[in-house]
Design a protein around this motif. Structure first.
Motif, PDB file in Angstrom:
ATOM      1  N   THR A  77       0.789  -1.235   0.000  1.00 58.70           N
ATOM      2  CA  THR A  77       0.000   0.000   0.000  1.00 58.70           C
ATOM      3  C   THR A  77       0.816   1.279   0.000  1.00 58.70           C
ATOM      4  OG1 THR A  77      -0.115   0.135   2.421  1.00 58.70           O
ATOM      5  CG2 THR A  77      -1.792  -1.202   1.308  1.00 58.70           C
ATOM      6  N   PHE A  78       2.062   1.240   0.459  1.00 60.11           N
ATOM      7  CA  PHE A  78       2.793   2.496   0.638  1.00 60.11           C
ATOM      8  C   PHE A  78       3.472   2.895  -0.671  1.00 60.11           C
ATOM      9  CE2 PHE A  78       6.212   5.205   2.463  1.00 60.11           C
ATOM     10  CZ  PHE A  78       5.380   6.094   3.127  1.00 60.11           C
ATOM     11  N   PRO A  79       3.251   4.103  -1.172  1.00 57.64           N
ATOM     12  CA  PRO A  79       3.764   4.483  -2.490  1.00 57.64           C
ATOM     13  C   PRO A  79       5.214   4.943  -2.497  1.00 57.64           C
ATOM     14  CG  PRO A  79       2.427   6.247  -1.621  1.00 57.64           C
ATOM     15  CD  PRO A  79       2.338   5.121  -0.627  1.00 57.64           C
ATOM     16  N   TYR A  80       5.928   4.831  -1.395  1.00 58.43           N
ATOM     17  CA  TYR A  80       7.332   5.220  -1.322  1.00 58.43           C
ATOM     18  C   TYR A  80       8.126   4.063  -0.711  1.00 58.43           C
ATOM     19  CZ  TYR A  80       5.384   9.918  -1.863  1.00 58.43           C
ATOM     20  OH  TYR A  80       4.694  11.012  -2.311  1.00 58.43           O
ATOM     21  N   ALA A  81       9.441   4.131  -0.918  1.00 60.22           N
ATOM     22  CA  ALA A  81      10.296   3.138  -0.270  1.00 60.22           C
ATOM     23  C   ALA A  81      10.310   3.375   1.229  1.00 60.22           C
ATOM     24  CB  ALA A  81      11.714   3.227  -0.833  1.00 60.22           C
ATOM     25  N   PHE A  82      10.549   2.321   1.989  1.00 59.07           N
ATOM     26  CA  PHE A  82      10.431   2.400   3.442  1.00 59.07           C
ATOM     27  C   PHE A  82      11.495   1.543   4.092  1.00 59.07           C
ATOM     28  CE2 PHE A  82       7.810  -1.090   1.991  1.00 59.07           C
ATOM     29  CZ  PHE A  82       8.173  -2.117   2.837  1.00 59.07           C
ATOM     30  N   ARG A  83      11.622   1.721   5.399  1.00 63.50           N
ATOM     31  CA  ARG A  83      12.491   0.891   6.226  1.00 63.50           C
ATOM     32  C   ARG A  83      11.768   0.605   7.542  1.00 63.50           C
ATOM     33  NH1 ARG A  83      16.560   4.350   7.697  1.00 63.50           N
ATOM     34  NH2 ARG A  83      17.703   3.981   5.762  1.00 63.50           N
ATOM     35  N   ILE A  84      11.929  -0.584   8.062  1.00 65.74           N
ATOM     36  CA  ILE A  84      11.391  -0.962   9.378  1.00 65.74           C
ATOM     37  C   ILE A  84      12.577  -1.195  10.302  1.00 65.74           C
ATOM     38  CG2 ILE A  84      10.010  -2.618  10.675  1.00 65.74           C
ATOM     39  CD1 ILE A  84       8.520  -3.252   8.083  1.00 65.74           C
ATOM     40  N   THR A  85      12.631  -0.444  11.392  1.00 65.00           N
ATOM     41  CA  THR A  85      13.739  -0.549  12.337  1.00 65.00           C
ATOM     42  C   THR A  85      13.236  -1.121  13.654  1.00 65.00           C
ATOM     43  OG1 THR A  85      14.859   1.346  11.354  1.00 65.00           O
ATOM     44  CG2 THR A  85      15.557   0.687  13.561  1.00 65.00           C
ATOM     45  N   ILE A  86      13.802  -2.237  14.061  1.00 65.96           N
ATOM     46  CA  ILE A  86      13.482  -2.844  15.358  1.00 65.96           C
ATOM     47  C   ILE A  86      14.439  -2.260  16.398  1.00 65.96           C
ATOM     48  CG2 ILE A  86      13.296  -4.991  16.657  1.00 65.96           C
ATOM     49  CD1 ILE A  86      12.978  -6.427  13.946  1.00 65.96           C
ATOM     50  N   ALA A  87      13.883  -1.550  17.374  1.00 70.60           N
ATOM     51  CA  ALA A  87      14.689  -0.953  18.442  1.00 70.60           C
ATOM     52  C   ALA A  87      14.557  -1.819  19.681  1.00 70.60           C
ATOM     53  CB  ALA A  87      14.246   0.481  18.725  1.00 70.60           C
ATOM     54  N   ASP A  88      15.482  -2.737  19.848  1.00 67.55           N
ATOM     55  CA  ASP A  88      15.465  -3.662  20.984  1.00 67.55           C
ATOM     56  C   ASP A  88      16.177  -3.017  22.159  1.00 67.55           C
ATOM     57  OD1 ASP A  88      15.518  -5.764  22.732  1.00 67.55           O
ATOM     58  OD2 ASP A  88      17.148  -6.813  21.713  1.00 67.55           O
ATOM     59  N   ASN A  89      15.403  -2.611  23.159  1.00 66.53           N
ATOM     60  CA  ASN A  89      16.013  -1.961  24.320  1.00 66.53           C
ATOM     61  C   ASN A  89      16.078  -2.940  25.493  1.00 66.53           C
ATOM     62  OD1 ASN A  89      13.259  -1.423  23.793  1.00 66.53           O
ATOM     63  ND2 ASN A  89      13.115  -0.113  25.583  1.00 66.53           N
ATOM     64  N   ALA A  90      17.244  -3.571  25.595  1.00 61.58           N
ATOM     65  CA  ALA A  90      17.618  -4.396  26.754  1.00 61.58           C
ATOM     66  C   ALA A  90      16.724  -5.611  26.949  1.00 61.58           C
ATOM     67  CB  ALA A  90      17.642  -3.549  28.026  1.00 61.58           C
ATOM     68  N   SER A  91      16.336  -6.275  25.876  1.00 61.17           N
ATOM     69  CA  SER A  91      15.558  -7.516  26.015  1.00 61.17           C
ATOM     70  C   SER A  91      16.436  -8.628  26.593  1.00 61.17           C
ATOM     71  CB  SER A  91      14.998  -7.947  24.663  1.00 61.17           C
ATOM     72  OG  SER A  91      14.035  -7.030  24.193  1.00 61.17           O
ATOM     73  N   THR A  92      15.825  -9.447  27.427  1.00 64.17           N
ATOM     74  CA  THR A  92      16.559 -10.536  28.071  1.00 64.17           C
ATOM     75  C   THR A  92      16.098 -11.910  27.592  1.00 64.17           C
ATOM     76  OG1 THR A  92      15.016 -10.473  29.941  1.00 64.17           O
ATOM     77  CG2 THR A  92      17.046  -9.173  30.124  1.00 64.17           C
ATOM     78  N   ASP A  93      15.118 -11.955  26.694  1.00 62.47           N
ATOM     79  CA  ASP A  93      14.670 -13.239  26.162  1.00 62.47           C
ATOM     80  C   ASP A  93      15.292 -13.439  24.775  1.00 62.47           C
ATOM     81  OD1 ASP A  93      13.330 -11.372  24.728  1.00 62.47           O
ATOM     82  OD2 ASP A  93      11.310 -12.079  25.189  1.00 62.47           O
ATOM     83  N   THR A  94      14.614 -14.127  23.898  1.00 65.00           N
ATOM     84  CA  THR A  94      15.156 -14.392  22.562  1.00 65.00           C
ATOM     85  C   THR A  94      14.772 -13.320  21.545  1.00 65.00           C
ATOM     86  OG1 THR A  94      13.205 -15.744  21.987  1.00 65.00           O
ATOM     87  CG2 THR A  94      15.112 -16.875  22.993  1.00 65.00           C
ATOM     88  N   THR A  95      14.288 -12.175  22.016  1.00 70.67           N
ATOM     89  CA  THR A  95      13.938 -11.096  21.094  1.00 70.67           C
ATOM     90  C   THR A  95      15.102 -10.690  20.208  1.00 70.67           C
ATOM     91  OG1 THR A  95      12.200 -10.249  22.574  1.00 70.67           O
ATOM     92  CG2 THR A  95      13.105  -8.726  20.964  1.00 70.67           C
ATOM     93  N   PRO A  96      16.354 -10.542  20.725  1.00 69.57           N
ATOM     94  CA  PRO A  96      17.469 -10.187  19.828  1.00 69.57           C
ATOM     95  C   PRO A  96      17.689 -11.202  18.707  1.00 69.57           C
ATOM     96  CG  PRO A  96      18.083  -9.848  22.115  1.00 69.57           C
ATOM     97  CD  PRO A  96      16.780 -10.566  22.132  1.00 69.57           C
ATOM     98  N   LEU A  97      17.488 -12.479  18.993  1.00 71.33           N
ATOM     99  CA  LEU A  97      17.665 -13.496  17.951  1.00 71.33           C
ATOM    100  C   LEU A  97      16.577 -13.389  16.881  1.00 71.33           C
ATOM    101  CD1 LEU A  97      18.568 -16.577  20.188  1.00 71.33           C
ATOM    102  CD2 LEU A  97      20.123 -15.000  19.003  1.00 71.33           C
ATOM    103  N   VAL A  98      15.342 -13.141  17.322  1.00 67.25           N
ATOM    104  CA  VAL A  98      14.254 -12.973  16.362  1.00 67.25           C
ATOM    105  C   VAL A  98      14.496 -11.747  15.491  1.00 67.25           C
ATOM    106  CG1 VAL A  98      11.772 -12.612  16.122  1.00 67.25           C
ATOM    107  CG2 VAL A  98      12.632 -14.124  17.925  1.00 67.25           C
ATOM    108  N   ALA A  99      14.947 -10.647  16.113  1.00 71.43           N
ATOM    109  CA  ALA A  99      15.210  -9.423  15.360  1.00 71.43           C
ATOM    110  C   ALA A  99      16.334  -9.629  14.355  1.00 71.43           C
ATOM    111  CB  ALA A  99      15.548  -8.293  16.329  1.00 71.43           C
ATOM    112  N   ALA A 100      17.394 -10.331  14.764  1.00 67.32           N
ATOM    113  CA  ALA A 100      18.510 -10.582  13.849  1.00 67.32           C
ATOM    114  C   ALA A 100      18.077 -11.457  12.672  1.00 67.32           C
ATOM    115  CB  ALA A 100      19.658 -11.238  14.609  1.00 67.32           C
ATOM    116  N   ARG A 101      17.226 -12.437  12.924  1.00 68.72           N
ATOM    117  CA  ARG A 101      16.746 -13.299  11.845  1.00 68.72           C
ATOM    118  C   ARG A 101      15.881 -12.509  10.859  1.00 68.72           C
ATOM    119  NH1 ARG A 101      14.857 -16.938  14.775  1.00 68.72           N
ATOM    120  NH2 ARG A 101      12.630 -16.411  14.772  1.00 68.72           N
TER     121      ARG A 101
END
Length: 500
Positions: free
Chosen positions: A53-77
């Motif tokens: 739907t978006f008519p311009y190029a975009f970027r999605i940035t995941i800002a992981d602030n001090a997660s202690t579970d597997t969130t960093p691994l999911v974000a890296a994948r």
């Protein structure tokens, strides 16, 4: 979130397909902390929606602030599998800290963020950022309190949200409708100058940013949204509310004392008509408070003197009514001239009539106090009556100032006659003047003003890679703005005890 359309005469809204628009124009930030379960479906659904739907190029940035579970691994994948996804890791908690870090380092001309639970319908994303891309507005917010919004949430959160916004309107004179909706956007050139003024690193970050932007005269666009409450939200309501109230007090005190350099956010003349230097502009809140207090002290003394005189000839209730009536007329006239700077006879009768309504409220407070005193004591002493009346008048005074400022003498937006005479000559533009104005950039502010709002340029933007620790302390290489690089360090940014 799934939004089911109600049956009606209009068809369901559909987006036109969007083509490839080149380099990123929009950077959508998703701040997360221990969101291993919701992160992947959120990012993939957002990516699919933007691609479609978006008519311009975009970027999605995941800002992981001090997660202690597997969130960093999911974000890296996700970063490895989806080309438009970028992952940033911060070692300290705080949503405001995450947004400041990523926004300050981003090279996209339009910056936004949304909560990972996707409580807000994504159909509102394009209307949210369109005024920023076109150059019409500086910030944009989603509003769950607009009349056309559709919201599903429990009564507890509904009450807290509306009460909080009422507090903002009453204490900080905020005019935006919803400060807490996790669905906002800002232009990058505005963020570079505004973010160094925002101190909070947690949940109050949004409110502080909006209040400062509004006070500086920046344009805030509101978009009604459809919103469904997340029952699994991890926000600690009591602690967040306490921190927000502390933030309201801190920002209100800074605005009252004038310690915030909001003039650095002014735009050149011609972009915002509020930058004109006009005569007879209503005084600010601090000046009005001083004038109102001075008039209030004098009118209270005058009222007590009248009450003491009238009390010699009539009962307490009648003496109180007469004294309050005479002092109310004098108080309205004095505040009209001295506190709110209204000159001339125009509207004087209406102001006095409205002042009498305010007088009626004060009369109810003071008369009720006397009635309660007489019910408690058969023959109260004169000094006791005076003490009760003083306490009742203090409460009435606070209410009187709020009613005077918001109802009797509101700050009007009508154009004020200007001594500048327009010279209309053949071939000259109609807005040309014979006497040059003093634009904002010639008032020698301590910081350079913002440029005019340009439309987002079509040329490609170079993506800059950076590390989270560099972005957090302002040493990243992707930002060359001198104001951002000179941002003073704050204790909040290195506070390990931030519970959020």
């Amino acid at each position: 979130m799934r939004t089911d359309s109600s049956p009606g005469t209009l068809p369901a809204r559909e987006h036109l397909p969007a083509g490839d628009a080149g380099a990123p124009v929009l950077d959508v930030v998703i701040p997360v902390h221990n969101e291993e379960k919701d992160l992947q479906p959120c990012v993939r659904r957002l990516h699919e929606h933007l691609t479609r739907t978006f008519p311009y190029a975009f970027r999605i940035t995941i800002a992981d602030n001090a997660s202690t579970d597997t969130t960093p691994l999911v974000a890296a994948r996700l970063e490895a599998e989806v080309p438009e996804v970028r992952n940033v890791r911060l070692e300290q908690k705080g949503r405001g800290r995450a947004l400041r870090t990523v926004w300050s380092a981003s090279d996209a001309p339009v910056l936004s963020y949304m909560d990972v639970d996707l409580s807000t319908d994504l159909n509102a994303l394009l209307p949210l950022v369109a005024p920023l891309i076109s150059g019409h507005s500086d910030l944009a917010i989603g509003s769950r309190l607009a009349r056309t919004s559709r919201v599903v949430r429990g009564p507890k959160r509904e009450f807290i949200s509306r009460a909080y916004n009422l507090i903002l309107r009453g204490s900080l004179q905020a005019r935006f409708s919803d400060a807490q909706c996790g669905f906002k956007a800002i232009r990058r050139d505005v963020a570079q100058v505004l973010l160094p003024l925002v101190e909070d690193t947690g949940w109050f970050f949004d409110t502080e940013m909006l209040v400062l932007a509004e006070r500086a005269g920046l344009r805030i666009h509101e978009v009604p949204v459809d919103w469904v409450d997340d029952p699994d939200s991890t926000v600690h309501i009591a602690r967040t509310a306490t921190d927000d109230l502390k933030g309201v007090w801190r920002v209100g005190r800074a605005l009252t004392t004038g310690s915030l350099p909001l003039d650095r956010l002014t735009r050149p003349f011609g972009d915002d008509p509020r930058d004109r230097e006009l005569t007879d502009v209503p005084r600010g809140l601090a000046r009005q408070l001083v004038g109102f207090c001075a008039v209030g002290v004098l009118s209270t003394l005058f009222y007590l003197l009248l009450y003491s005189v009238f009390r010699q000839f009539c009962g307490s209730q009648l003496a109180n009514a007469l004294a309050l009536l005479v002092s109310a007329v004098a108080n309205t006239a004095a505040n009209r001239r001295l506190t709110f700077g209204v000159r001339g006879r125009g509207g004087a009768v209406r102001h006095q009539a409205q002042g009498l309504v305010v007088f009626g409220i004060g009369l109810a407070l003071t008369s009720g106090s006397l009635a309660a005193l007489n019910a408690a004591t058969d023959s109260p002493a004169h000094s006791t009556e005076l003490a009760v009346l003083i306490a009742a008048n203090l409460a009435a005074t606070v209410l009187r100032f709020l009613l005077f400022r918001a109802w009797v003498f509101p700050q009007r937006r009508e154009p004020t006659p200007s001594p500048v005479a327009a010279a209309h000559t053949p071939g000259a533009p109609a807005h040309r003047t014979t006497v040059p104005y003093a634009p904002a950039h010639r008032r020698t502010p301590p910081y350079a003003p913002l440029p005019q709002r340009p439309v987002a340029p079509p040329q490609p933007y170079q993506t800059t890679q950076f590390r989270a620790d560099e972005a957090a302390d302002g040493s990243f290489s992707g930002v060359t703005d001198a104001t951002t690089r000179s941002q003073p360090a704050r204790p909040h940014d290195t506070d390990p005890g931030d519970a959020r």
